[in-house]
Design a protein around this motif. Structure first.
Motif, PDB file in Angstrom:
ATOM      1  N   VAL A  17       0.831  -1.211   0.000  1.00 35.62           N
ATOM      2  CA  VAL A  17       0.000   0.000   0.000  1.00 35.62           C
ATOM      3  C   VAL A  17       0.857   1.250   0.000  1.00 35.62           C
ATOM      4  N   ILE A  18       1.889   1.262   0.844  1.00 32.35           N
ATOM      5  CA  ILE A  18       2.726   2.465   0.982  1.00 32.35           C
ATOM      6  C   ILE A  18       3.906   2.469   0.025  1.00 32.35           C
ATOM      7  N   ASP A  19       4.060   1.386  -0.743  1.00 34.18           N
ATOM      8  CA  ASP A  19       5.142   1.266  -1.723  1.00 34.18           C
ATOM      9  C   ASP A  19       6.509   1.446  -1.064  1.00 34.18           C
ATOM     10  N   TYR A  20       6.681   0.746   0.039  1.00 38.67           N
ATOM     11  CA  TYR A  20       7.964   0.785   0.742  1.00 38.67           C
ATOM     12  C   TYR A  20       8.199  -0.579   1.375  1.00 38.67           C
ATOM     13  N   LYS A  21       9.396  -1.146   1.143  1.00 38.49           N
ATOM     14  CA  LYS A  21       9.757  -2.448   1.686  1.00 38.49           C
ATOM     15  C   LYS A  21      10.761  -2.264   2.817  1.00 38.49           C
ATOM     16  N   ALA A  92      -4.789  16.900   9.168  1.00 36.42           N
ATOM     17  CA  ALA A  92      -4.234  16.616   7.841  1.00 36.42           C
ATOM     18  C   ALA A  92      -3.566  15.244   7.826  1.00 36.42           C
ATOM     19  N   LEU A  93      -2.807  14.937   8.862  1.00 39.02           N
ATOM     20  CA  LEU A  93      -2.129  13.645   8.920  1.00 39.02           C
ATOM     21  C   LEU A  93      -3.126  12.502   9.020  1.00 39.02           C
ATOM     22  N   ALA A  94      -4.182  12.701   9.795  1.00 43.33           N
ATOM     23  CA  ALA A  94      -5.210  11.665   9.907  1.00 43.33           C
ATOM     24  C   ALA A  94      -5.904  11.434   8.570  1.00 43.33           C
ATOM     25  N   TYR A  95      -6.115  12.508   7.828  1.00 43.56           N
ATOM     26  CA  TYR A  95      -6.730  12.400   6.504  1.00 43.56           C
ATOM     27  C   TYR A  95      -5.862  11.541   5.577  1.00 43.56           C
ATOM     28  N   ILE A  96      -4.554  11.795   5.595  1.00 43.06           N
ATOM     29  CA  ILE A  96      -3.628  11.006   4.782  1.00 43.06           C
ATOM     30  C   ILE A  96      -3.645   9.549   5.240  1.00 43.06           C
ATOM     31  N   ALA A  97      -3.622   9.341   6.547  1.00 40.40           N
ATOM     32  CA  ALA A  97      -3.618   7.980   7.090  1.00 40.40           C
ATOM     33  C   ALA A  97      -4.874   7.211   6.664  1.00 40.40           C
ATOM     34  N   ALA A 143      15.535   8.116   2.405  1.00 43.07           N
ATOM     35  CA  ALA A 143      14.358   7.267   2.180  1.00 43.07           C
ATOM     36  C   ALA A 143      13.117   7.891   2.812  1.00 43.07           C
ATOM     37  N   SER A 144      13.302   8.465   3.991  1.00 36.10           N
ATOM     38  CA  SER A 144      12.178   9.135   4.665  1.00 36.10           C
ATOM     39  C   SER A 144      11.696  10.317   3.842  1.00 36.10           C
ATOM     40  N   LYS A 145      12.634  11.072   3.296  1.00 36.89           N
ATOM     41  CA  LYS A 145      12.293  12.237   2.491  1.00 36.89           C
ATOM     42  C   LYS A 145      11.495  11.845   1.256  1.00 36.89           C
ATOM     43  N   GLN A 146      11.949  10.808   0.584  1.00 37.91           N
ATOM     44  CA  GLN A 146      11.244  10.347  -0.610  1.00 37.91           C
ATOM     45  C   GLN A 146       9.825   9.907  -0.261  1.00 37.91           C
ATOM     46  N   PHE A 147       9.681   9.193   0.840  1.00 37.84           N
ATOM     47  CA  PHE A 147       8.362   8.716   1.262  1.00 37.84           C
ATOM     48  C   PHE A 147       7.439   9.873   1.596  1.00 37.84           C
ATOM     49  N   ILE A 149       7.614  13.137   0.792  1.00 37.30           N
ATOM     50  CA  ILE A 149       7.290  14.012  -0.341  1.00 37.30           C
ATOM     51  C   ILE A 149       6.302  13.330  -1.286  1.00 37.30           C
ATOM     52  N   ASN A 150       6.510  12.050  -1.541  1.00 40.25           N
ATOM     53  CA  ASN A 150       5.552  11.317  -2.375  1.00 40.25           C
ATOM     54  C   ASN A 150       4.157  11.340  -1.752  1.00 40.25           C
ATOM     55  N   LEU A 151       4.122  11.295  -0.438  1.00 37.61           N
ATOM     56  CA  LEU A 151       2.856  11.232   0.281  1.00 37.61           C
ATOM     57  C   LEU A 151       2.171  12.592   0.370  1.00 37.61           C
ATOM     58  N   LEU A 152       2.958  13.657   0.550  1.00 40.07           N
ATOM     59  CA  LEU A 152       2.398  14.961   0.901  1.00 40.07           C
ATOM     60  C   LEU A 152       2.571  16.063  -0.138  1.00 40.07           C
ATOM     61  N   GLU A 153       3.289  15.801  -1.211  1.00 39.47           N
ATOM     62  CA  GLU A 153       3.587  16.883  -2.154  1.00 39.47           C
ATOM     63  C   GLU A 153       2.329  17.551  -2.692  1.00 39.47           C
ATOM     64  N   ASN A 154       1.357  16.766  -3.090  1.00 32.06           N
ATOM     65  CA  ASN A 154       0.122  17.352  -3.626  1.00 32.06           C
ATOM     66  C   ASN A 154      -0.596  18.196  -2.582  1.00 32.06           C
ATOM     67  N   GLU A 155      -0.583  17.726  -1.329  1.00 31.43           N
ATOM     68  CA  GLU A 155      -1.226  18.475  -0.252  1.00 31.43           C
ATOM     69  C   GLU A 155      -0.499  19.785   0.034  1.00 31.43           C
ATOM     70  N   ILE A 156       0.827  19.750  -0.050  1.00 33.84           N
ATOM     71  CA  ILE A 156       1.611  20.975   0.157  1.00 33.84           C
ATOM     72  C   ILE A 156       1.274  21.999  -0.913  1.00 33.84           C
ATOM     73  N   ILE A 157       1.256  21.565  -2.163  1.00 43.02           N
ATOM     74  CA  ILE A 157       0.965  22.471  -3.279  1.00 43.02           C
ATOM     75  C   ILE A 157      -0.455  23.021  -3.161  1.00 43.02           C
ATOM     76  N   GLN A 158      -1.402  22.165  -2.794  1.00 40.64           N
ATOM     77  CA  GLN A 158      -2.784  22.606  -2.631  1.00 40.64           C
ATOM     78  C   GLN A 158      -2.902  23.619  -1.498  1.00 40.64           C
ATOM     79  N   ALA A 159      -2.223  23.349  -0.394  1.00 39.78           N
ATOM     80  CA  ALA A 159      -2.273  24.272   0.744  1.00 39.78           C
ATOM     81  C   ALA A 159      -1.669  25.625   0.383  1.00 39.78           C
TER      82      ALA A 159
END
Length: 240
Positions: A17-21, A92-97, A143-147, A149-159
């Motif tokens: 689901v999260i695309d991370y192993k 916001a974090l709960a929404y993503i979760a 690795a944390s940064k990539q995860f 940004i992939n998760l929140l980039e759209n939300e950052i731009i929208q905000a």
């Protein structure tokens, strides 16, 4: 033994689901273990996610701060702070979760399970921060940064484009009061209802010694926000 294999299978599905192993899947299991579950299995000395949440909160803040600092070079400090707050706030974090269906993979105590813990805002937000902390321990900052940004980039731009993703009623109320009356507002707990695992806080918003709004929430911050929202509604500043 069967329970262990079922848990590993569940964690493996979440990795998809999260695309991370994970190199060490036990860290992921800890990130998705709530304290209520550990408390019900004290003899097993099960590790839960509060320490990872603490770490993940700092990692998340650093990554988002670095990203918006570089992406929005013309933003003054105050705007950067508001933008970060909009993205990393509990709602916001709960929404993503919820979008990740993270709640489906949590280990919860029976009491927390019975009272809707899998959908509770605070539990989901904390678990997402714990997940970020787990990835940081597992593979480091890049690795944390990539995860994140992939998760929140759209939300950052929208905000950045539309303003707060989730309205901060307390800030809105304070700004409104400063423009109109210069009055100060304070928040006071009226009562706490329910057991520790399912407590509700009832808060009043007081302006010039007068109760101007009331609200309740699963934690004090949420109750304050709802009280502030009621004051804004009464002032004719309406928010959905």
């Amino acid at each position: 033994m069967r329970k262990n294999s079922e848990r590993i299978e569940s964690l493996s599905k979440f990795e998809e689901v999260i695309d991370y192993k994970f190199k060490d899947i036990t860290i992921l299991n800890r990130a998705l273990t709530h304290s209520s579950y550990a408390n019900e299995h004290k003899k097993s000395s099960i590790s839960y996610n509060e320490r990872l949440e603490f770490l993940g909160d700092s990692v998340l803040s650093l990554i988002v701060s670095d990203y918006i600092y570089k992406k929005y070079p013309d933003y003054p400090e105050g705007d950067l702070t508001k933008l970060r707050a909009a993205v990393v706030c509990e709602l916001a974090l709960a929404y993503i979760a919820k979008n990740l269906k993270l709640g489906d993979y949590l280990l919860l105590g029976k009491g927390e399970e019975a009272t809707g813990g899998r959908d509770r805002t605070s539990i989901l937000a904390d678990a997402l921060e714990a997940l970020i902390g787990a990835i940081y321990l597992d593979r480091g900052l890049e690795a944390s940064k990539q995860f994140v940004i992939n998760l929140l980039e759209n939300e950052i731009i929208q905000a950045a484009k539309e303003g707060d993703l989730f309205t901060d009623y307390k800030t809105k109320l304070q700004e409104t009061l400063q423009k109109t009356s210069k009055s100060k507002i304070e928040y006071k707990i009226e009562k706490e209802v329910g057991p520790d695992h399912d407590k509700k806080f009832y808060m009043s918003a007081i302006i010039n010694s007068e109760v101007c709004g009331r609200g309740w929430g699963r934690n004090k911050k949420e109750a304050e926000q709802m009280a502030a929202k009621e004051v804004l509604n009464r002032m004719g500043v309406y928010y959905e």
